[in-house]
Design a protein around this motif. Sequence first.
Motif, PDB file in Angstrom:
ATOM      1  N   THR A   1       0.840  -1.198   0.000  1.00 30.69           N
ATOM      2  CA  THR A   1       0.000   0.000   0.000  1.00 30.69           C
ATOM      3  C   THR A   1       0.876   1.248   0.000  1.00 30.69           C
ATOM      4  O   THR A   1       2.098   1.177   0.016  1.00 30.69           O
ATOM      5  N   ALA A   2       0.209   2.397   0.033  1.00 27.87           N
ATOM      6  CA  ALA A   2       0.908   3.678   0.029  1.00 27.87           C
ATOM      7  C   ALA A   2       1.430   4.074   1.401  1.00 27.87           C
ATOM      8  O   ALA A   2       2.036   5.145   1.543  1.00 27.87           O
ATOM      9  N   VAL A   3       1.213   3.255   2.421  1.00 29.02           N
ATOM     10  CA  VAL A   3       1.713   3.575   3.766  1.00 29.02           C
ATOM     11  C   VAL A   3       3.233   3.466   3.776  1.00 29.02           C
ATOM     12  O   VAL A   3       3.794   2.409   3.490  1.00 29.02           O
ATOM     13  N   ASP A   4       3.904   4.556   4.094  1.00 32.49           N
ATOM     14  CA  ASP A   4       5.368   4.575   4.122  1.00 32.49           C
ATOM     15  C   ASP A   4       5.893   4.111   5.481  1.00 32.49           C
ATOM     16  O   ASP A   4       5.159   4.053   6.469  1.00 32.49           O
ATOM     17  N   ASP A   5       7.185   3.774   5.515  1.00 29.65           N
ATOM     18  CA  ASP A   5       7.829   3.443   6.777  1.00 29.65           C
ATOM     19  C   ASP A   5       7.654   4.599   7.759  1.00 29.65           C
ATOM     20  O   ASP A   5       7.810   5.770   7.397  1.00 29.65           O
ATOM     21  N   GLY A   6       7.318   4.279   8.991  1.00 29.56           N
ATOM     22  CA  GLY A   6       7.139   5.300  10.007  1.00 29.56           C
ATOM     23  C   GLY A   6       5.760   5.920  10.037  1.00 29.56           C
ATOM     24  O   GLY A   6       5.493   6.797  10.855  1.00 29.56           O
ATOM     25  N   GLU A   7       4.850   5.463   9.133  1.00 30.22           N
ATOM     26  CA  GLU A   7       3.493   6.000   9.097  1.00 30.22           C
ATOM     27  C   GLU A   7       2.490   5.015   9.692  1.00 30.22           C
ATOM     28  O   GLU A   7       2.724   3.807   9.714  1.00 30.22           O
ATOM     29  N   ILE A   8       1.358   5.560  10.131  1.00 27.13           N
ATOM     30  CA  ILE A   8       0.260   4.767  10.683  1.00 27.13           C
ATOM     31  C   ILE A   8      -1.035   5.200  10.007  1.00 27.13           C
ATOM     32  O   ILE A   8      -1.316   6.408   9.899  1.00 27.13           O
ATOM     33  N   LEU A   9      -1.813   4.239   9.534  1.00 30.74           N
ATOM     34  CA  LEU A   9      -3.165   4.542   9.080  1.00 30.74           C
ATOM     35  C   LEU A   9      -4.021   4.797  10.306  1.00 30.74           C
ATOM     36  O   LEU A   9      -4.159   3.929  11.173  1.00 30.74           O
ATOM     37  N   THR A  10      -4.602   5.998  10.394  1.00 30.84           N
ATOM     38  CA  THR A  10      -5.387   6.352  11.576  1.00 30.84           C
ATOM     39  C   THR A  10      -6.891   6.263  11.324  1.00 30.84           C
ATOM     40  O   THR A  10      -7.642   5.779  12.170  1.00 30.84           O
ATOM     41  N   HIS A  11      -7.342   6.744  10.162  1.00 27.10           N
ATOM     42  CA  HIS A  11      -8.768   6.767   9.874  1.00 27.10           C
ATOM     43  C   HIS A  11      -9.018   6.549   8.385  1.00 27.10           C
ATOM     44  O   HIS A  11      -8.127   6.775   7.552  1.00 27.10           O
TER      45      HIS A  11
END
Length: 284
Positions: A159-169
């Motif tokens: 997915t587009a979630v990068d290292d160090g990121e969190i899907l929040t909503h």
Amino acid sequence: MIPSAFDYAAPATVAEALSVLADAGDDVKLLAGGQSLIPVMKLRLADPAMVVDLGRIGELSGVRDDGDALLIGAMTTHHQIATDPLIAEHVPLLAKAAATVADPQVRHRGTFGGALVHADPAGDMPAPVLAADAAFILAGPEGERRVAAADFFQGYFTTAVDDGEILTHIRVPKYTGWGAHYEKFTRVAQQWSIVAVAVMVRVEGGTIAEARIGLTNMASTPLRATAVEQALVGAALTREAIASASAHAAEGTDPASDLNGDAAYRRHLAEVLTKRAVIAAAGL
């Protein structure tokens, strides 16, 4: 088997979780419901040095009204999605799809955001979210950003979630009054979908005014059945017109061949299931 040894953190806020991720380096996994991560860790297919458990972060759970959309926390369980009154009223497609996920035990532990970030092409939640034109809200070291569903799913389990990121909503537009249906095909109960179809239609004056259709397991990512959507707009509300439009369901797809069926079989299923789902969503 049991997992290898790993460090464990259970932050109480998103800011704390981002700080832990920043300090942990690359060899870290986020734990949401754990219904996908824990099995692969037991098989040693994933072997992180640290697991960051998001279960204590209350702000990541629940559904709230956000004007013309619903804002759904990434840690909201499938059971909550299937039973929430706001979702039932404004985005019933999500409720119908969530109700088909695995079994009651998994639905009570597995999370909406966890399933979306896992991005299994056979998973039930990505296609409905894509059909609904949702937006993914990601928190990271540089702040918050939004990613459209069309850009979020990038490949197998990617997915587009990068290292160090969190899907929040996940922000999902309202489709109040639209008909919706999720049709899936499996060989045995609780199996991953061989093919599934997520449909929303708006009926007006005996015709289909708008249609949104997502396909599950017809490529490495969920797909929109745009040819069917276009063929349905303005079509008479009849089974014959729906069948004619649904014949385009496999256009632009790239299904895999495996033990559950070859690509030709999946293309056939896509047409059949699309017809069934549109007829059900239209209330015929």
